[in-house]
Design a protein around this motif. Structure first.
Motif, mmCIF file in Angstrom:
data_model
loop_
_atom_site.group_PDB
_atom_site.id
_atom_site.type_symbol
_atom_site.label_atom_id
_atom_site.label_comp_id
_atom_site.label_asym_id
_atom_site.label_seq_id
_atom_site.Cartn_x
_atom_site.Cartn_y
_atom_site.Cartn_z
ATOM 1 N N SER A 233 7.710 -6.278 8.649
ATOM 2 C CA SER A 233 6.545 -6.862 7.993
ATOM 3 C C SER A 233 6.151 -8.193 8.623
ATOM 4 O O SER A 233 4.971 -8.478 8.784
ATOM 5 C CB SER A 233 6.803 -7.038 6.499
ATOM 6 O OG SER A 233 6.906 -5.772 5.893
ATOM 7 N N HIS B 124 -4.154 -10.365 5.801
ATOM 8 C CA HIS B 124 -3.470 -9.332 5.025
ATOM 9 C C HIS B 124 -3.147 -8.160 5.939
ATOM 10 O O HIS B 124 -3.700 -8.028 7.019
ATOM 11 C CB HIS B 124 -4.317 -8.881 3.832
ATOM 12 C CG HIS B 124 -5.575 -8.172 4.245
ATOM 13 N ND1 HIS B 124 -6.724 -8.848 4.587
ATOM 14 C CD2 HIS B 124 -5.855 -6.859 4.395
ATOM 15 C CE1 HIS B 124 -7.664 -7.972 4.918
ATOM 16 N NE2 HIS B 124 -7.161 -6.765 4.811
ATOM 17 N N LEU C 261 4.365 -1.621 -5.807
ATOM 18 C CA LEU C 261 4.973 -1.556 -4.477
ATOM 19 C C LEU C 261 6.179 -2.490 -4.387
ATOM 20 O O LEU C 261 7.244 -2.093 -3.925
ATOM 21 C CB LEU C 261 3.936 -1.914 -3.414
ATOM 22 C CG LEU C 261 4.343 -1.722 -1.964
ATOM 23 C CD1 LEU C 261 4.673 -0.263 -1.680
ATOM 24 C CD2 LEU C 261 3.233 -2.196 -1.043
ATOM 25 N N PHE C 262 6.033 -3.724 -4.862
ATOM 26 C CA PHE C 262 7.134 -4.674 -4.796
ATOM 27 C C PHE C 262 8.276 -4.256 -5.711
ATOM 28 O O PHE C 262 9.441 -4.479 -5.392
ATOM 29 C CB PHE C 262 6.653 -6.079 -5.131
ATOM 30 C CG PHE C 262 5.944 -6.750 -3.982
ATOM 31 C CD1 PHE C 262 5.273 -6.017 -3.016
ATOM 32 C CD2 PHE C 262 5.945 -8.116 -3.877
ATOM 33 C CE1 PHE C 262 4.621 -6.639 -1.967
ATOM 34 C CE2 PHE C 262 5.293 -8.744 -2.822
ATOM 35 C CZ PHE C 262 4.631 -8.009 -1.871
ATOM 36 N N TYR D 10 -5.656 -4.144 -6.882
ATOM 37 C CA TYR D 10 -4.673 -4.670 -5.933
ATOM 38 C C TYR D 10 -3.463 -5.279 -6.626
ATOM 39 O O TYR D 10 -2.344 -5.130 -6.158
ATOM 40 C CB TYR D 10 -5.328 -5.702 -5.011
ATOM 41 C CG TYR D 10 -6.314 -5.093 -4.052
ATOM 42 C CD1 TYR D 10 -5.886 -4.375 -2.948
ATOM 43 C CD2 TYR D 10 -7.683 -5.227 -4.262
ATOM 44 C CE1 TYR D 10 -6.787 -3.811 -2.068
ATOM 45 C CE2 TYR D 10 -8.587 -4.661 -3.383
ATOM 46 C CZ TYR D 10 -8.139 -3.956 -2.287
ATOM 47 O OH TYR D 10 -9.035 -3.390 -1.422
ATOM 48 N N ALA D 11 -3.694 -5.963 -7.738
ATOM 49 C CA ALA D 11 -2.576 -6.611 -8.438
ATOM 50 C C ALA D 11 -1.594 -5.571 -8.964
ATOM 51 O O ALA D 11 -0.375 -5.711 -8.803
ATOM 52 C CB ALA D 11 -3.097 -7.480 -9.571
ATOM 53 N N SER E 81 1.632 3.744 2.203
ATOM 54 C CA SER E 81 2.094 3.277 0.892
ATOM 55 C C SER E 81 0.971 3.337 -0.134
ATOM 56 O O SER E 81 1.196 3.685 -1.295
ATOM 57 C CB SER E 81 2.612 1.842 0.982
ATOM 58 O OG SER E 81 3.691 1.763 1.868
ATOM 59 N N SER E 82 -0.242 3.022 0.285
ATOM 60 C CA SER E 82 -1.381 3.070 -0.630
ATOM 61 C C SER E 82 -1.642 4.500 -1.114
ATOM 62 O O SER E 82 -1.933 4.716 -2.283
ATOM 63 C CB SER E 82 -2.635 2.514 0.043
ATOM 64 O OG SER E 82 -2.464 1.161 0.361
ATOM 65 N N ALA F 192 -1.263 -2.461 -7.850
ATOM 66 C CA ALA F 192 -0.671 -1.778 -6.689
ATOM 67 C C ALA F 192 0.440 -2.627 -6.084
ATOM 68 O O ALA F 192 1.522 -2.116 -5.772
ATOM 69 C CB ALA F 192 -1.754 -1.474 -5.661
ATOM 70 N N LYS F 193 0.186 -3.908 -5.926
ATOM 71 C CA LYS F 193 1.191 -4.808 -5.355
ATOM 72 C C LYS F 193 2.427 -4.865 -6.243
ATOM 73 O O LYS F 193 3.554 -4.810 -5.747
ATOM 74 C CB LYS F 193 0.589 -6.202 -5.184
ATOM 75 C CG LYS F 193 1.514 -7.199 -4.550
ATOM 76 C CD LYS F 193 0.810 -8.540 -4.382
ATOM 77 C CE LYS F 193 1.742 -9.582 -3.831
ATOM 78 N NZ LYS F 193 1.072 -10.882 -3.671
#
Length: 101
Positions: free
Chosen positions: A2, A17, A90-91, A83-84, A23-24, A86-87
């Motif tokens: 990354s 970014h 993912l995290f 996005y929030a 991943s999406s 999704a992030k």
């Protein structure tokens, strides 16, 4: 990896970014609530183009079928997602693979 990609995107591409396409797609499949806007379109893989061989090409002109009406829509194109959320998803997934567990 990354850090390498972030350095590449910030210095070469000039964006702060990193796109995470695979991943999406998985996030959208597993957590459809992150999708805010989408559209059904026809898409195909360009197999003969000099510059686009191997690229997925979407026909954005139609709605339920492409313009010539011979091929039905075959993909759901995501136009916008949260996005929030999704992030966070993912995290959370990355965190489940940490050495602490």
């Amino acid at each position: 990896i990354s850090r390498f990609y972030m350095r590449f995107f910030s210095t070469i591409i000039k964006q702060e970014h990193m796109d995470v396409h695979d991943s999406s797609a998985l996030l959208a499949l597993l957590y459809p609530e992150i999708i805010e806007d989408s559209r059904q379109v026809f898409a195909d893989v360009e197999c003969e183009g000099k510059f686009t061989r191997g690229v997925v090409v979407a026909d954005l002109r139609g709605s339920e079928q492409n313009v010539d009406k011979t091929r039905p829509c075959n993909i759901k194109m995501i136009l916008k997602f949260d996005y929030a959320k999704a992030k966070a998803r993912l995290f959370a997934a990355f965190g489940s693979y940490s050495n602490d567990s």
